[in-house]
Design an enzyme around this catalytic site. Structure first.
Site, PDB file in Angstrom:
ATOM      1  N   GLU A  63       0.857  -1.223   0.080  1.00 37.48           N
ATOM      2  CA  GLU A  63       0.099  -0.041  -0.162  1.00 37.48           C
ATOM      3  C   GLU A  63       0.672   1.242  -0.303  1.00 37.48           C
ATOM      4  OE1 GLU A  63      -3.456  -0.406   2.629  1.00 37.48           O
ATOM      5  OE2 GLU A  63      -3.029  -2.401   2.708  1.00 37.48           O
ATOM      6  N   LYS A 197     -15.806  -0.548   1.079  1.00 33.40           N
ATOM      7  CA  LYS A 197     -15.018  -1.350   0.065  1.00 33.40           C
ATOM      8  C   LYS A 197     -16.033  -2.188  -0.798  1.00 33.40           C
ATOM      9  CE  LYS A 197     -11.060  -1.936   3.345  1.00 33.40           C
ATOM     10  NZ  LYS A 197     -10.387  -2.990   4.281  1.00 33.40           N
TER      11      LYS A 197
END
Length: 231
Positions: A63, A197
């Site tokens: 990430e 999400k």
């Protein structure tokens, strides 16, 4: 445009021999999205520089964040503030964390291995209030286990009384972008922000339902990137 939130340090399950909290993020207040992103990126680069000068690892995870070299849970905040000072952005700095508390919850206790503490949710709540008092933290994601509804409800209620500015209590693992669980959280007043999400719930339709429910409840909404994406 939304205010960008940059992930700068990772701990927990995302880094070995690190802090218990999983993610440390920053947001720099500015007049435009572009200016906020530029200033946040400068702080990110200065964090890298400070780590490098102190012989800490500067490799990044999936990430894009640096592994926190600290076992202590507060030292990452001190590092972030140091970088913000160098960038002349300390007054505009806001910090968000993803505690990912389900990862260190066992036998009804929250086990902070880095500090050798075994806390009830009440004592962990007190610790969070200590952090938000001493650092510019405006958002805590997953502060408690995904099924510890009593802790979520008590902390959300208490935060309204003790925090001068609104503290975002963000549900990810608790709700998994699931409209059914979101309805339960609204009824129980268990949080005040939703991490979205689409891959968690599986369809665009259900994702939009989740967002609609959160908006109706006047929650803040954070659209998540996903690990390994093109950011």
């Amino acid at each position: 445009l939304p205010i960008p939130q940059l992930l700068v340090l990772e701990g927990g399950k995302h880094a070995s021999n690190s802090s218990d909290f999983q993610e440390f993020m920053i947001s720099i207040k500015a007049k435009t999205f572009q200016e906020s992103l530029e200033k946040s990126t400068l702080v990110y680069k200065l964090i890298r520089r400070i780590l490098h000068l102190n012989d800490h690892p500067i490799n990044v995870g999936m990430e894009g964040a640096f592994p926190s070299p600290f076992k202590d849970n507060e030292k990452p905040f001190i590092l972030i503030e140091q970088a913000a000072i160098q960038a002349k952005q300390k007054p505009n700095l806001k910090i968000a964390i993803d505690a990912a508390a389900s990862e260190f919850y066992k036998k009804n206790l929250y086990n902070l291995k880095s500090e050798k503490k075994h806390l009830t949710f009440q004592k962990l709540s007190t610790y969070y209030h200590h952090l938000t008092t001493n650092y510019p933290i405006y958002s805590i994601e997953d502060p408690f286990d995904q099924d510890d509804w009593a802790a979520w409800k008590a902390f959300t209620k208490q935060s309204k009384k003790t925090k001068k500015q609104k503290l975002n209590i963000v549900a990810d693992d608790l709700l998994t972008t699931n409209p059914t669980r979101i309805k339960q959280a609204i009824q129980r007043k268990a949080c005040n922000a939703l991490l979205v999400k689409p891959n968690q719930i599986g369809t665009i339709t259900e994702t939009l339902q989740a967002i609609g429910l959160a908006k109706k409840a006047k929650w803040d909404i954070i659209i998540s990137h996903r690990s390994g994406d093109s950011s």
